[in-house]
Design an enzyme around this catalytic site. Structure first.
Site, PDB file in Angstrom:
ATOM      1  N   SER A  92       0.856  -1.184   0.000  1.00  0.00           N
ATOM      2  CA  SER A  92       0.000   0.000   0.000  1.00  0.00           C
ATOM      3  C   SER A  92       0.893   1.236   0.000  1.00  0.00           C
ATOM      4  CB  SER A  92      -0.927  -0.018   1.209  1.00  0.00           C
ATOM      5  OG  SER A  92      -0.209  -0.339   2.380  1.00  0.00           O
TER       6      SER A  92
ATOM      7  N   GLU B 262       1.076   5.481   0.878  1.00  0.00           N
ATOM      8  CA  GLU B 262       0.452   6.576   1.629  1.00  0.00           C
ATOM      9  C   GLU B 262       0.777   7.936   1.015  1.00  0.00           C
ATOM     10  OE1 GLU B 262       0.684   6.287   5.934  1.00  0.00           O
ATOM     11  OE2 GLU B 262       1.201   8.408   6.038  1.00  0.00           O
TER      12      GLU B 262
ATOM     13  N   THR C 117      -3.443  10.823   4.416  1.00  0.00           N
ATOM     14  CA  THR C 117      -3.366  11.268   5.808  1.00  0.00           C
ATOM     15  C   THR C 117      -4.394  12.359   6.101  1.00  0.00           C
ATOM     16  OG1 THR C 117      -1.673  12.922   5.365  1.00  0.00           O
ATOM     17  CG2 THR C 117      -0.908  10.719   5.951  1.00  0.00           C
TER      18      THR C 117
ATOM     19  N   ASP D  84      -1.876  13.941  16.690  1.00  0.00           N
ATOM     20  CA  ASP D  84      -1.179  14.805  17.651  1.00  0.00           C
ATOM     21  C   ASP D  84      -1.800  16.181  17.565  1.00  0.00           C
ATOM     22  OD1 ASP D  84       0.889  12.975  18.575  1.00  0.00           O
ATOM     23  OD2 ASP D  84       1.562  13.039  16.488  1.00  0.00           O
TER      24      ASP D  84
ATOM     25  N   ALA E 136      -6.680   6.317  20.509  1.00  0.00           N
ATOM     26  CA  ALA E 136      -7.189   5.694  19.284  1.00  0.00           C
ATOM     27  C   ALA E 136      -8.135   4.525  19.559  1.00  0.00           C
ATOM     28  CB  ALA E 136      -6.018   5.245  18.412  1.00  0.00           C
TER      29      ALA E 136
ATOM     30  N   HIS F 226       5.985   4.137  20.989  1.00  0.00           N
ATOM     31  CA  HIS F 226       5.498   5.503  20.813  1.00  0.00           C
ATOM     32  C   HIS F 226       6.209   6.411  21.823  1.00  0.00           C
ATOM     33  CE1 HIS F 226       2.628   8.885  21.103  1.00  0.00           C
ATOM     34  NE2 HIS F 226       2.468   8.639  19.815  1.00  0.00           N
TER      35      HIS F 226
ATOM     36  N   LYS G 261      -6.292  -1.547  21.182  1.00  0.00           N
ATOM     37  CA  LYS G 261      -6.900  -1.077  19.918  1.00  0.00           C
ATOM     38  C   LYS G 261      -7.427  -2.253  19.106  1.00  0.00           C
ATOM     39  CE  LYS G 261      -3.232   1.527  18.600  1.00  0.00           C
ATOM     40  NZ  LYS G 261      -2.439   2.606  17.979  1.00  0.00           N
TER      41      LYS G 261
ATOM     42  N   GLN H 235      15.366  16.326   6.277  1.00  0.00           N
ATOM     43  CA  GLN H 235      13.927  16.134   6.483  1.00  0.00           C
ATOM     44  C   GLN H 235      13.672  14.856   7.305  1.00  0.00           C
ATOM     45  OE1 GLN H 235      11.902  14.816   2.977  1.00  0.00           O
ATOM     46  NE2 GLN H 235      10.233  16.268   3.253  1.00  0.00           N
TER      47      GLN H 235
ATOM     48  N   PHE I  45      11.843  14.510  11.007  1.00  0.00           N
ATOM     49  CA  PHE I  45      10.684  13.628  11.224  1.00  0.00           C
ATOM     50  C   PHE I  45      10.980  12.621  12.326  1.00  0.00           C
ATOM     51  CE2 PHE I  45       8.612  13.182   6.726  1.00  0.00           C
ATOM     52  CZ  PHE I  45       7.957  14.374   6.918  1.00  0.00           C
TER      53      PHE I  45
ATOM     54  N   HIS J 276       3.969  -1.091   3.664  1.00  0.00           N
ATOM     55  CA  HIS J 276       3.191   0.143   3.455  1.00  0.00           C
ATOM     56  C   HIS J 276       4.217   1.267   3.261  1.00  0.00           C
ATOM     57  CE1 HIS J 276      -0.111   3.064   4.146  1.00  0.00           C
ATOM     58  NE2 HIS J 276       0.769   3.749   4.856  1.00  0.00           N
TER      59      HIS J 276
END
Ligand SMILES: Cc1cc2nc3c(=O)[nH]c(=O)nc-3n(C[C@H](O)[C@H](O)[C@H](O)COP(=O)(O)OP(=O)(O)OC[C@H]3O[C@@H](n4cnc5c(N)ncnc54)[C@H](O)[C@@H]3O)c2cc1C
Length: 276
Positions: A7, A9, A40, A100, A114, A140, A156, A203, A207, A257
């Site tokens: 997939s 994104e 997103t 966030d 979530a 996380h 979840k 970048q 991130f 993904h």
């Protein structure tokens, strides 16, 4: 081995040029027949209209699309309206996230985590949607402990998630350990690794610092050493990420993904190298 699921994104562009560029990216990636494209969604609804518009465009092209839906800063009413808009459009898959809170936004809204969003989607729309949730092989950044984070992931899934996509990582062992830990806790859903191609070092470093994804020292040092030499950064990045993907698939990952950042070339190159 079953054929792996792929997939891609995207994020919703802010300019008409960005929208045009994304349409071209999509056209190239559609030739690979991915399982779905995802789009997103800015927390607090900051990209709501743009996300919806890109989702509409992808759907109109006859492709399968999974909108992301983040709940922080939102109301039940707003989330419900969006869910039914997507349902009426014939969307069958949702990526359900907390998100966030944008800086300066004071209210957390009516959802805190979530798992509450997943329960809400199930309560409102039954089994209509295939629900994806996020998973964090390197944990996380706000988790109280590594173990708690896995238990929260399990929560979840218990709330009704069908599968998961991970935060990106460059250390395959973290993924295998995470999946193993989930299996031991009785969590059986597919956990698909999120793959971030390496295109620009600055970048990526930014991130990664924010989302808690580690760039291993040997990779960081090598990339830093290339400075402005984009060609070398990308060539090395392709080697590292293609090797990571190979190892993940060989070790049993159900698919990949790709965080495309709206570019086709990096994902296409990795695809080619994997010989798929
Ligand atoms: C595949 C993927 C796609 C993403 N797409 C988007 C996007 O489109 N838009 C966007 O804004 N962000 C997106 N994100 C980022 C994501 O929103 C952030 O990482 C966010 O900080 C956490 O979201 P979550 O859904 O994982 O939250 P949660 O699962 O709610 O977890 C958040 C934190 O709270 C803890 N926690 C969870 N449940 C509980 C509980 N019941 N009690 C106590 N602690 C708990 C967890 O351990 C974790 O530390 C994406 C992330 C991934 C991996």
């Amino acid at each position: 081995m079953n054929k792996p699921l792929f997939s891609f994104e995207f994020f919703p562009p802010q300019t008409p040029e960005g929208v045009e560029k994304l349409a071209a990216t999509r056209k190239q990636l559609a030739l690979l027949h991915p399982e779905f494209f995802s789009v997103t969604f800015g927390a607090g609804g900051s990209t709501q209209e743009r996300t919806l518009e890109i989702v509409r465009q992808i759907k109109a092209e006859g492709l399968t699309v999974a909108p992301h839906l983040s709940c922080v800063g939102s109301t039940r009413e707003n989330i419900r309206a969006l869910l039914f808009t997507y349902k009426d459009m014939g969307i069958k898959r949702i990526v359900a996230l907390r998100g966030d809170l944008p800086s300066g936004m004071a209210t957390t809204g009516e959802f805190q985590y979530a798992n509450e969003l997943v329960s809400f989607i199930r309560a409102q729309t039954g089994e209509h949607f295939h629900i994806e949730v996020a998973a964090y092989p390197e944990f996380h950044p706000q988790a109280r402990s590594a173990h708690d984070d896995v238990l929260n992931f399990k929560r979840k899934v218990a709330a009704g998630a069908d599968s998961a996509i991970t935060q990106y990582f460059y250390n395959a062992d973290s993924y295998f350990y995470f999946v193993d830990k989930c299996r031991k806790l009785g969590v059986t859903v597919p956990i698909v690794p999120g793959i971030m191609p390496i295109v620009k070092f600055a970048q990526l470093a930014r991130f990664s610092d924010t989302c808690g994804a580690e760039i291993p020292r040997w990779i960081r040092k090598t990339l830093e050493g290339y400075g402005d030499d984009t060609e070398s950064v990308q060539a090395f990045g392709q080697d590292v990420v293609a090797a990571l993907c190979e190892r993940l698939l060989a070790g049993g990952a159900p698919g990949l993904h790709f965080y495309t950042l709206n570019q086709a070339a990096p994902a296409l190159e990795i695809w080619k190298r994997l010989g798929l």
